[in-house]
Design a protein around this motif. Structure first.
Motif, PDB file in Angstrom:
ATOM      1  N   VAL A 180       0.828  -1.217   0.000  1.00  0.00           N
ATOM      2  CA  VAL A 180       0.000   0.000   0.000  1.00  0.00           C
ATOM      3  C   VAL A 180       0.856   1.258   0.000  1.00  0.00           C
ATOM      4  O   VAL A 180       0.476   2.267  -0.584  1.00  0.00           O
ATOM      5  CB  VAL A 180      -1.017   0.049   1.175  1.00  0.00           C
ATOM      6  CG1 VAL A 180      -2.123  -0.927   0.960  1.00  0.00           C
ATOM      7  CG2 VAL A 180      -0.351  -0.151   2.500  1.00  0.00           C
ATOM      8  N   SER A 181       2.037   1.180   0.607  1.00  0.00           N
ATOM      9  CA  SER A 181       2.896   2.376   0.634  1.00  0.00           C
ATOM     10  C   SER A 181       3.371   2.753  -0.758  1.00  0.00           C
ATOM     11  O   SER A 181       3.533   3.916  -1.083  1.00  0.00           O
ATOM     12  CB  SER A 181       4.135   2.120   1.486  1.00  0.00           C
ATOM     13  OG  SER A 181       3.760   1.761   2.776  1.00  0.00           O
ATOM     14  N   LEU A 225       3.697   2.053   7.840  1.00  0.00           N
ATOM     15  CA  LEU A 225       2.673   1.067   7.494  1.00  0.00           C
ATOM     16  C   LEU A 225       3.151  -0.386   7.604  1.00  0.00           C
ATOM     17  O   LEU A 225       2.454  -1.217   8.191  1.00  0.00           O
ATOM     18  CB  LEU A 225       2.108   1.345   6.089  1.00  0.00           C
ATOM     19  CG  LEU A 225       1.192   2.570   5.987  1.00  0.00           C
ATOM     20  CD1 LEU A 225       0.552   2.647   4.617  1.00  0.00           C
ATOM     21  CD2 LEU A 225       0.114   2.538   7.071  1.00  0.00           C
ATOM     22  N   ARG A 250      -7.587  -2.564   8.982  1.00  0.00           N
ATOM     23  CA  ARG A 250      -7.268  -2.736   7.556  1.00  0.00           C
ATOM     24  C   ARG A 250      -8.315  -2.019   6.693  1.00  0.00           C
ATOM     25  O   ARG A 250      -7.990  -1.367   5.719  1.00  0.00           O
ATOM     26  CB  ARG A 250      -7.237  -4.205   7.145  1.00  0.00           C
ATOM     27  CG  ARG A 250      -6.541  -5.124   8.110  1.00  0.00           C
ATOM     28  CD  ARG A 250      -5.069  -4.798   8.234  1.00  0.00           C
ATOM     29  NE  ARG A 250      -4.394  -5.835   9.018  1.00  0.00           N
ATOM     30  CZ  ARG A 250      -3.204  -6.327   8.697  1.00  0.00           C
ATOM     31  NH1 ARG A 250      -2.535  -5.836   7.676  1.00  0.00           N
ATOM     32  NH2 ARG A 250      -2.657  -7.267   9.431  1.00  0.00           N
ATOM     33  N   SER A 291       2.574   7.685   4.858  1.00  0.00           N
ATOM     34  CA  SER A 291       2.834   6.915   6.088  1.00  0.00           C
ATOM     35  C   SER A 291       3.643   5.658   5.793  1.00  0.00           C
ATOM     36  O   SER A 291       3.606   4.692   6.544  1.00  0.00           O
ATOM     37  CB  SER A 291       1.508   6.586   6.783  1.00  0.00           C
ATOM     38  OG  SER A 291       0.521   6.245   5.852  1.00  0.00           O
ATOM     39  N   ARG A 292       4.381   5.694   4.702  1.00  0.00           N
ATOM     40  CA  ARG A 292       5.079   4.480   4.253  1.00  0.00           C
ATOM     41  C   ARG A 292       6.133   3.976   5.237  1.00  0.00           C
ATOM     42  O   ARG A 292       6.439   2.794   5.274  1.00  0.00           O
ATOM     43  CB  ARG A 292       5.721   4.721   2.891  1.00  0.00           C
ATOM     44  CG  ARG A 292       6.770   5.826   2.904  1.00  0.00           C
ATOM     45  CD  ARG A 292       7.293   6.135   1.525  1.00  0.00           C
ATOM     46  NE  ARG A 292       8.255   7.221   1.586  1.00  0.00           N
ATOM     47  CZ  ARG A 292       7.939   8.510   1.498  1.00  0.00           C
ATOM     48  NH1 ARG A 292       6.681   8.870   1.303  1.00  0.00           N
ATOM     49  NH2 ARG A 292       8.865   9.436   1.592  1.00  0.00           N
ATOM     50  N   LEU A 333      -7.895   1.692   6.938  1.00  0.00           N
ATOM     51  CA  LEU A 333      -6.773   2.178   6.152  1.00  0.00           C
ATOM     52  C   LEU A 333      -7.146   2.235   4.674  1.00  0.00           C
ATOM     53  O   LEU A 333      -6.803   3.177   3.951  1.00  0.00           O
ATOM     54  CB  LEU A 333      -5.573   1.258   6.374  1.00  0.00           C
ATOM     55  CG  LEU A 333      -4.254   1.857   5.951  1.00  0.00           C
ATOM     56  CD1 LEU A 333      -3.878   3.008   6.871  1.00  0.00           C
ATOM     57  CD2 LEU A 333      -3.170   0.794   5.988  1.00  0.00           C
ATOM     58  N   GLU A 334      -7.841   1.216   4.236  1.00  0.00           N
ATOM     59  CA  GLU A 334      -8.297   1.181   2.848  1.00  0.00           C
ATOM     60  C   GLU A 334      -9.192   2.388   2.551  1.00  0.00           C
ATOM     61  O   GLU A 334      -8.997   3.115   1.582  1.00  0.00           O
ATOM     62  CB  GLU A 334      -9.074  -0.135   2.638  1.00  0.00           C
ATOM     63  CG  GLU A 334      -9.781  -0.261   1.311  1.00  0.00           C
ATOM     64  CD  GLU A 334      -8.860  -0.761   0.211  1.00  0.00           C
ATOM     65  OE1 GLU A 334      -7.699  -1.076   0.529  1.00  0.00           O
ATOM     66  OE2 GLU A 334      -9.291  -0.806  -0.946  1.00  0.00           O
ATOM     67  N   THR A 360       2.389   3.413  -3.512  1.00  0.00           N
ATOM     68  CA  THR A 360       1.338   3.897  -4.394  1.00  0.00           C
ATOM     69  C   THR A 360       1.369   5.414  -4.393  1.00  0.00           C
ATOM     70  O   THR A 360       2.072   6.018  -3.594  1.00  0.00           O
ATOM     71  CB  THR A 360      -0.062   3.465  -3.887  1.00  0.00           C
ATOM     72  OG1 THR A 360      -0.258   4.028  -2.596  1.00  0.00           O
ATOM     73  CG2 THR A 360      -0.205   1.962  -3.840  1.00  0.00           C
ATOM     74  N   GLY A 382      -7.278   5.649   2.627  1.00  0.00           N
ATOM     75  CA  GLY A 382      -6.491   5.803   1.408  1.00  0.00           C
ATOM     76  C   GLY A 382      -7.368   6.247   0.254  1.00  0.00           C
ATOM     77  O   GLY A 382      -7.051   7.193  -0.482  1.00  0.00           O
ATOM     78  N   TRP A 396      -1.440   6.840   2.045  1.00  0.00           N
ATOM     79  CA  TRP A 396      -0.633   5.626   2.184  1.00  0.00           C
ATOM     80  C   TRP A 396       0.834   5.938   1.997  1.00  0.00           C
ATOM     81  O   TRP A 396       1.694   5.486   2.737  1.00  0.00           O
ATOM     82  CB  TRP A 396      -1.068   4.577   1.150  1.00  0.00           C
ATOM     83  CG  TRP A 396      -2.439   4.025   1.387  1.00  0.00           C
ATOM     84  CD1 TRP A 396      -3.183   4.123   2.526  1.00  0.00           C
ATOM     85  CD2 TRP A 396      -3.230   3.293   0.443  1.00  0.00           C
ATOM     86  NE1 TRP A 396      -4.389   3.499   2.364  1.00  0.00           N
ATOM     87  CE2 TRP A 396      -4.450   2.968   1.098  1.00  0.00           C
ATOM     88  CE3 TRP A 396      -3.047   2.868  -0.869  1.00  0.00           C
ATOM     89  CZ2 TRP A 396      -5.470   2.245   0.471  1.00  0.00           C
ATOM     90  CZ3 TRP A 396      -4.046   2.144  -1.494  1.00  0.00           C
ATOM     91  CH2 TRP A 396      -5.256   1.840  -0.824  1.00  0.00           C
ATOM     92  N   ASN A 397       1.096   6.720   0.962  1.00  0.00           N
ATOM     93  CA  ASN A 397       2.488   6.993   0.651  1.00  0.00           C
ATOM     94  C   ASN A 397       3.147   7.806   1.760  1.00  0.00           C
ATOM     95  O   ASN A 397       4.304   7.573   2.126  1.00  0.00           O
ATOM     96  CB  ASN A 397       2.584   7.714  -0.695  1.00  0.00           C
ATOM     97  CG  ASN A 397       4.015   7.773  -1.185  1.00  0.00           C
ATOM     98  OD1 ASN A 397       4.714   8.751  -0.933  1.00  0.00           O
ATOM     99  ND2 ASN A 397       4.464   6.718  -1.848  1.00  0.00           N
TER     100      ASN A 397
END
Ligand SMILES: Nc1nc2c(c(=O)[nH]1)N[C@H]1C(S)=C(S)[C@@H](COP(=O)(O)OP(=O)(O)OC[C@H]3O[C@@H](n4cnc5c(=O)[nH]c(N)nc54)[C@H](O)[C@@H]3O)O[C@H]1N2
Ligand SMILES: Nc1nc2c(c(=O)[nH]1)N[C@H]1C(S)=C(S)[C@@H](COP(=O)(O)OP(=O)(O)OC[C@H]3O[C@@H](n4cnc5c(=O)[nH]c(N)nc54)[C@H](O)[C@@H]3O)O[C@H]1N2
Ligand code: SF4
Ligand code: SF4
Ligand code: SF4
Ligand code: SF4
Ligand code: SF4
Ligand SMILES: [Mo]
Lengths: 272, 345, 893
Positions: B194-195, B209, B318, B205-206, B321-322, B197, B325, B202-203
């Motif tokens: 997910v990171s 994550l 999960r 918090s890479r 987070l989805e 991307t 994002g 998401w990116n």
């Protein structure tokens, strides 16, 4: 390698938005050549833009921007209307390509980024990995689609359908190097005519390090955001090292937690 | 091609939206085999609603009619569920391997459980992925190549490896260690996935994550075990394992939120809206779970409560987070600000 | 254009726009409606030309223009008149050009009175006839012959031909000082069209107006040229022809005609709409702009020819063209003895233009109707009245690709949806024939620049679809078969004797389109060999020619129209791409690109010139002049026909060889453009007591109600209609295509934020728009592109409506034309659809009500209506030519 097509000079698009008249011929030509289905009928109320965005079945999209600001040399009235025909950028470092787990997305002999529909498995990973929101999946089809830079036409020595149909040569197709030169000259000319706000978007690695330059770049007269373009896109793989490191830390954490728990329970259990 | 009645058209029309009469012409374009039901309206309505203001960009902070810049992920419920199941399986296998190292017979049942959960987890994971892709053979497309730039491709190999190793673990002791190692990767690579991307939240918090996913995997495994009948030794293991995971998960989620919120607009989905609600709820549930673990005098009731809270909490995390994002992908300003602010510095 | 310059076609080709220094697009939205031709405008701009767009809306054309001038729809004459005044007052006209090439020096009849003298009427108004008698507009002592327009009206009115002579020098004043010379008359006529008056009439701020006027002047003269481009934003007014006249006057004064980068370009609409006036689908013309005989006075061939043959100028050749046409149609049957079958031709008994025909249908006098390639229910004015007409027919034939609204008027229509009309009560028998598309048939298009381009059939038409040519040819064959047994009755002879023998080919037995082109080109009768051009045509019956202006398109048996040599392989005029009439000349009147001595006005603007050595005209383009006539040739008193054309007469079609700033004859409604308000306006005419064009065609009928002439409180807003790039006209070719439908999926209206606020309209929401004729609903697009105008401190709001939608297709919406009543220009019977008044309200209230079926939609105002006409012009009798519509007993509503 045998069977490997010979590399041709890298091809690309220079879209000069100051020449665009918003006729959408490019949108329709693309649909027609590639036989894309329609995306549905919705009155969006967004100026003359009723297709809204690039998508699985819209590979060219013309944006219509009504601005409360004058555009040189129109100095009468504080209003201007900008058009810009958007397309897949065929990035030098393409997020979609690098993310694709199946190898469906390849770089062609023309330097373009091409999705092979027979290999694509519809995982959708490219969709979230494109910093421009270009590639998308069509619900009923379940695969990812985007502009092919008219791969079939290029192989037949024809120029892409959209460029061919553009009446004002707003979309220019050619060798990337030539286009860059042309584009810089054009900007200079516009500057000399007083249109100081004109600039090139993504024409080189230097101007857009995050993607190392776009094979389809633009001449714009306002902030990229106005055209729904990211100001400083970065291909995700450029930052992903952080995540791999974090993954190592996480895995280590699991190991420690597991070992610790097992050890602790074993120890304590033995005592009792 | 089917006969469709376009919403706006009085006569039923036979079209799939291509304007080509297939009785006369054959389709040969690049998108000729793109499936289209002709149920027009769907796609565009997903993309856009009707703009009700005057069409003018906001000069200081412009967007294009507030339309999303990015395409949000097309993943349905199966993918966050898969993160959970994969994490669960991976953490279980890691725990199994760790227990194996202790060479204590009292853990045999627990080890077998770990292997079963790992193995079944892999099977369910595969099933979930196939479900999301639509066709089983599509999964195999990922194994045509090895592509380190694609965490998803790497993940496909990890999942395959984990599956194989966890199956083998039933027969060979040594395979259990391999499964444990694979499991750790399985539980964490999804964090990289997910990171890696363009989704701003998401990116951004890479760096956290994958750790969050690791912690959550531990939570999941610990919590699930708490739902089984356990003897005291087993309970001690899982409680210890689980509470570490849960505490770590809460900590990681706070840090993830902080990272994301360095640009206010990017972190916003963690605080607001449905995704914010899910995110907060997940944290509360996980916290509740760890409280149950840490309360003195463990009882079966507390253990079950902790197990349920922890399971739901990590699953919910999960999904949160989805959702978060996707919400940040939908918000063009999230991308614009996250790219502008570094530029401004 | 015909009356000003001699030919009714664009004087320049789009590719030449690159040579312009200033481009004015007014009355057209070129970028949206002619995007491909617009490439040349963009190129000119890149070369440094200034682009000016005058339009009520800020369109895609305005978006790339240097100057956008928002104008109140229907007020262009005031604007152009203002520019004409500016040019004259500031002496910015191109003096040498004006003196030698225009009729500015001509002296006008001493009885002439201007609108300035008569408060909006010219001299010659006949109270009893409701018409102008145009004698007083003539040159002093000479009756010139109009090259275009109503060619014989004067004679017709007297019932006998007038003795005419060529125009002589003594009737002119080259110093332009004579008080009755055209120049001085024009100067007086426009003296009140000041910048202040322009602002008051058009809503254009004075500064902006001055900037435009100055830009135009600065870019004209020897070294520089400017072009004027218009389309239906100008023609669709009750004064449409006079709009174009105003541009013609301007261009003549600035010396922009016949020169590179100059001219007046009429952008023609459909792919071959120019072709359909050249070889006309118009009721009052024969091919090549030969007038149809009129029942009232064209008793025999001799009279007909006398009335049409001009003693001077090119129309002196009339007989040759007419006889050749009759030979093409009737072959051996046409002989000198039987007047070349002249009496086979139908004669006109009145005005049979579109709207009159529809009214006749509604009144039950027209029983059958062929509709081929048209969708009048959606595309023509007053949909409800159109359908009322269709309901009264015995039979209707529609040929189209789709079951259009016209073909399905009995099944799907607002009044049927409302249950006011039941399909079972409609007795009209409807025949629908599927039509072949242009890709499915051979043929040619004649486009904007009079250019004929051949298209080859790419594929057979599907199913029963057939070309028009095939349909008409086979229909004709059947008719001939029916008529062949009835020799006795001479009424059958016109069909019996018709030559109808095109060879057929292929399995579908389609007629050979090239054979038709051969006939159009003309041939010598004895051997069938194609002639070289119209100069080879004879009046003794030895040649046949289907359309003299096209003669030469099949020269030497070669299909010239199929030539496709790209422009980069030849000079910029690209003479080897297709073929342009006349004689492949690309820039008309190009003699004017050289000075009176025959040398280019400037090197930069050289086009054709006199070659002393070769003693002929030569240059980049085919000279639009008699090639061997030297610049110093002057005709003697006895000269007739072509011999009257002097070496300095660039406008060869005109009887005096000059560009007409003042049109002494040929127009119904006056020799000079005069500002009149539209039939329905938001303001009172600021210039004259005469509110509207006194000669306008109006239909005073119960089913065609009009609003108050101005300030109607029930209908406070000005509405204009137009096109979008994404759709085509009445939608038959776009609303059925998903790729176009998705681009503009719903009918909408454009309103300003101010109007939206005033009427509580929400972007993306619904609105109902109403006139006396009907109501429609539309989505709302709020935009700064249609700015409100300030006129005398009052805010004028305009509403924009695209007109592409109707009740069928993949996407549907209400048709804008349901709102518009029948009103038309008197010269060409074109409807006024660009300016009318109406009301807008929020919400989807439309109940689809139509005045024709539901009765009165809005309460009648108490008291007497304001007047559109001065007292002496109020009487509107019925006339045989039908220029005034019939006044019904029911009177005005
Ligand atoms: N895409 C597309 N192209 C087309 C067509 C089509 O349907 N779709 N139709 C073809 C046909 S048949 C034709 S005839 C041409 C027509 O081509 P155009 O004449 O260019 O088209 P319109 O949009 O009808 O009108 C032009 C402009 O006139 C403006 N206007 C309205 N009233 C006035 C007025 O009083 N004064 C001035 N100065 N401007 C006014 C309108 O705002 C509009 O922008 O286009 C042809 N090309
Ligand atoms: N309010 C308003 N009304 C207007 C105008 C306006 O500006 N405002 N503009 C006016 C103008 S300029 C025009 S030209 C008219 C246009 O009005 P119409 O001519 O009534 O409309 P079109 O849709 O162009 O109709 C052409 C039809 O011909 C069919 N067709 C195409 N090719 C062929 C062929 O080869 N054979 C046959 N048989 N059929 C064929 C098409 O499918 C289509 O249905 O509308 C006029 N009406
Ligand atoms: S723009 Fe997006 S889809 Fe196109 S090449 Fe770049 S990353 Fe791929
Ligand atoms: S959806 Fe297709 S193209 Fe996109 S990443 Fe997955 S396999 Fe590759
Ligand atoms: S290059 Fe081809 S596929 Fe890409 S937008 Fe243009 S026409 Fe469409
Ligand atoms: S075809 Fe060219 S001018 Fe037309 S919208 Fe596309 S880019 Fe713009
Ligand atoms: S539709 Fe045809 S005529 Fe009209 S602009 Fe396009 S190419 Fe030209
Ligand atoms: Mo038209």
């Amino acid at each position: 390698m045998p069977g490997q097509p010979q590399a041709a000079p890298v091809k690309g698009f220079f879209t000069d938005t100051t020449l665009c008249i918003g006729c959408k011929a490019c949108e329709v030509a693309c649909k027609q050549w590639n036989q894309l289905p329609d995306d549905g009928f919705l009155f969006t109320g967004m100026s003359y833009d009723n297709t809204a965005h690039l998508g699985a079945s819209t590979w060219r999209h013309v944006a219509f921007i009504e601005r409360p600001a004058p555009l040189h040399p129109q100095n009468e009235g504080a209003f201007s209307w900008l058009f810009s025909s958007d397309v897949c950028k065929h990035c030098a470092r393409a997020g979609c390509l690098e993310a694709c787990p199946t190898g469906a997305i390849i770089r062609t002999e023309f330097g373009s980024v091409y999705v092979q529909p027979d290999v694509c498995n519809g995982c959708g990973y490219c969709i979230v990995s494109c910093p421009f929101g270009v590639i998308d999946r069509r619900e009923e089809d379940g695969r990812a689609w985007k502009c092919t830079l008219c791969y079939d036409r290029l192989r037949a020595d024809m120029q892409p359908a959209c460029a061919k149909s553009c009446p004002t040569e707003s979309i220019q197709f050619g060798n990337l190097e030539d286009l860059r030169k042309q584009a810089r000259e054009r900007v200079e000319k516009l500057h000399s005519q007083g249109m100081r706000e004109a600039y090139l978007y993504g024409e080189s690695a230097a101007s857009q390090p995050g993607t190392e330059g776009l094979h389809a770049f633009f001449l714009l007269v306002d902030k990229p955001e106005v055209y729904n373009l990211p100001p400083d896109p970065i291909v995700p793989t450029k930052t992903v090292k952080d995540a791999w490191t974090a993954m190592a830390a996480g895995a280590l954490g699991i190991a420690l937690a597991a070992l610790g728990a097992a050890f602790f329970a074993h120890k304590n259990g033995a005592q009792s | 091609m089917s006969t469709v009645r376009y919403k706006t058209s009085p006569d039923p029309v036979s079209t799939d939206g291509r304007d080509i009469d297939r009785k006369i012409a054959e389709l040969a374009g690049e998108a000729a085999d793109q499936q289209a039901s002709g149920a027009a309206g769907k796609h565009i309505e997903k993309q856009a609603g009707t703009w009700t203001q005057l069409p003018q960009p906001h000069a200081a902070d412009p967007t294009y009619y507030d339309r999303p810049l990015l395409n949000e992920s097309v993943w349905g419920w199966a993918i966050p569920t898969y993160y959970y199941v994969g994490g669960l399986a991976g953490a279980s296998l890691a725990l199994g391997a760790a227990l194996e190292l202790q060479h204590a017979a009292k853990f045999d049942r627990l080890i077998r459980r770990c292997h079963w959960i790992g193995f079944l987890g892999c099977c369910v994971s595969g099933a979930l992925l196939v479900y999301d892709l639509g066709k089983p053979q599509r999964f195999l497309n990922m194994l045509r190549v090895f592509r380190p730039t694609s965490p998803m491709n790497v993940g496909a190999w990890i999942l395959s490896g984990t599956s194989g190793a966890s199956a083998a673990a039933f027969f060979f002791r040594q395979a259990g260690y391999a499964a444990g190692l694979f499991g750790m990767a399985l539980a964490t690579y999804t964090g990289v996935l997910v990171s890696n991307t363009a989704v701003p939240l998401w990116n951004a918090s890479r760096k956290v994550l994958p750790v969050l996913f690791a912690a959550s995997a531990v939570t999941s495994a610990g919590s699930l075990f708490e739902l089984f009948d356990q003897d005291e030794d087993e309970a001690r293991v899982t409680r210890a394992f689980g509470s570490v995971g849960k505490l770590a998960e809460i900590a990681a989620s706070v840090i993830a939120e902080q990272h994301a919120s360095q640009v206010a607009r990017v972190g916003r989905p963690f605080q607001r809206g449905f995704s914010g609600f899910l995110w907060r709820t997940a944290a509360v549930l996980t916290a509740g779970s760890v409280v149950m673990n840490l309360l003195p005098r463990p009882t079966r009731g507390k253990r079950l409560a902790s197990g349920i809270l922890g399971t739901v909490g990590s699953l919910l995390m999960r999904f949160a987070l989805e959702q978060a994002g996707n919400a940040s992908a939908r918000d063009p300003r999230a991308s614009f600000h996250s790219q502008r602010e570094p530029l401004a510095q | 254009m015909g009356t000003s310059f001699g030919r009714g076609g664009a004087t320049d080709f789009p590719g030449d726009i690159v040579n312009s220094d200033v481009i004015v697009i007014e009355g057209s939205n070129m970028a949206e409606c002619h995007p491909v031709a617009f490439r040349w405008v963009m190129k000119a701009r890149e070369r440094g030309a200034t682009l000016i767009h005058v339009d009520p809306r800020f369109t895609r054309t305005s978006a790339v223009s240097d100057i956008h001038v928002p104008i109140r729809a229907g007020s262009d004459i005031a604007f152009l008149g203002g520019i004409i005044r500016y040019i004259i007052e500031n002496e910015r006209y191109f003096k040498d050009y004006v003196v030698h090439y225009t009729n500015a020096p001509a002296i006008i009849n001493k009885d002439f009175k201007d609108t300035e003298d008569l408060d909006g009427l010219f001299s010659g108004w006949q109270k009893d006839k409701g018409h102008y008698q145009t004698r007083t507009w003539m040159y002093e002592d000479v009756d010139p012959e109009p090259a275009g327009g109503e060619r014989e009206s004067e004679a017709a009115k007297k019932g006998q031909p007038i003795q005419r002579q060529p125009i002589q020098a003594e009737h002119t004043d080259l110093t332009l000082q004579h008080p009755r010379c055209v120049f001085q008359i024009v100067k007086r006529h426009y003296s009140r069209y000041t910048p202040e008056m322009v602002e008051e009439t058009c809503g254009i701020p004075k500064q902006l107006f001055l900037k435009v006027a100055e830009t135009l002047c600065r870019n004209s003269g020897r070294e520089r040229t400017g072009v004027f481009i218009y389309a239906v934003g100008w023609t669709q007014h009750s004064v449409g022809v006079q709009y174009i006249r105003a541009a013609a006057i301007m261009q003549l004064l600035l010396g922009n005609m016949g020169r590179p980068g100059g001219g007046v370009i009429a952008l023609r609409g459909h792919a071959s709409i120019q072709g359909s006036t050249d070889i006309p689908t118009l009721y009052n013309l024969l091919p090549g702009y030969l007038p149809m005989p009129k029942a009232k006075h064209d008793k025999d061939l001799e009279t007909y020819l006398k009335l049409n043959q001009s003693p001077s100028g090119w129309w002196g050749e009339y007989t040759k063209y007419f006889v050749s046409l009759m030979k093409a149609w009737y072959g051996p049957a046409a002989t000198q003895q039987n007047d070349w079958c002249y009496n086979y031709l139908p004669t006109l008994t009145g005005d049979h233009s579109h709207m009159n025909t529809v009214v006749d249908m509604a009144d039950g006098t027209v029983k059958g109707y062929f509709v081929m390639g048209e969708n009048p229910v959606a595309g023509s004015m007053h949909g409800a009245l159109q359908r009322k007409g269709l309901r009264q027919l015995d039979w209707l034939v529609v040929r189209d690709f789709q079951l259009t609204e016209t073909a399905d008027f009995w099944r799907e229509a607002p009044e049927i949806e409302r249950g006011e009309v039941k399909p079972q009560d409609i007795a009209t028998e409807v025949f629908f024939f599927p039509a072949a598309a242009h890709t499915e048939k051979d043929g040619s298009f004649t486009n904007t620049q009079r250019l004929l381009q051949w298209h080859h059939k790419a594929i057979d038409p599907p199913g029963d679809a057939r070309s028009e040519l095939d349909f008409i040819f086979k229909l004709g064959r059947r008719l001939k078969r029916l008529y062949q047994y009835e020799y006795a009755d001479p009424r059958n002879w016109p069909i019996r004797d018709l030559i109808w023998d095109y060879p057929t080919q292929g399995p579908l037995e389609e007629p050979d389109a090239e054979a038709v082109l051969h006939e159009i080109n003309g041939y010598t009768v004895h051997d069938g060999k194609p002639v070289e051009g119209f100069t080879s045509l004879k009046e003794d019956g030895s040649t046949a020619c289907g359309a003299w202006i096209y003669s030469g398109c099949y020269r030497g048996g070669v299909n010239m129209t199929a030539r496709r040599k790209p422009h980069w392989e030849q000079n910029w005029v690209a003479p080897e791409w297709g073929w342009a009439w006349p004689h492949n000349r690309r820039i008309l009147y190009n003699r004017a690109s050289a000075d009176p001595q025959g040398q280019p006005w400037s090197e930069r603007k050289a086009l054709v010139w006199w070659d002393e050595k070769k003693q002929q005209w030569t240059g980049h383009d085919v000279p639009d002049f008699i090639v061997e006539r030297p610049p110093d040739y002057r005709p003697g008193k006895e000269a007739r026909g072509k011999d009257t054309i002097s070496g300095i007469d660039p406008f060869v079609m005109q009887s005096d060889g000059k560009g007409w700033i003042f049109v002494p004859t040929g127009l119904q409604d006056g020799p000079l453009p005069t500002h009149y308000e539209p039939q329905e306006s938001v303001i009172q005419n600021p210039l004259y007591g005469q509110q509207c064009n006194p000669e306008r065609m109006e239909w005073m009928r119960k089913d065609n109600p009009y609003h108050q002439p101005y300030n109607d409180p029930r209908f406070p807003y000005l509405i204009t209609t137009y096109r979008l790039t994404e759709h085509h006209t009445a939608g038959g070719m776009s609303r059925w295509l998903s790729w176009l439908s998705e681009l503009q999926p719903e009918m909408f209206c454009e309103v300003s934020p101010e109007l939206a606020k005033e009427c509580k309209l929400k972007n993306g929401g619904w609105a109902t728009i109403r006139t006396m004729r009907g109501e429609i609903e539309a989505r709302v697009l709020v935009t700064n592109r249609i700015p409100p105008l300030r006129i005398k401190g009052r805010i004028i709001h305009q509403i924009g409506l695209p007109y592409h939608w109707s009740s069928k297709g993949l996407i549907r919406g209400d048709a804008a034309n349901e709102l518009i009543g029948f009103v038309a220009d008197p010269n060409v019977s074109i409807q006024e659809s660009k300016a009318f008044t109406g009301m807008i309200e929020p919400g989807r209230k439309s109940k689809g009500r139509r005045h024709v079926t539901s009765g009165r939609l809005v309460k009648k105002l108490p008291g007497r209506e304001q007047d559109r006409d001065l007292p002496q012009a109020r009487h509107k009798p019925e006339t045989s030519h039908g220029f005034k519509a019939m006044e019904t007993k029911e009177g005005n509503v």
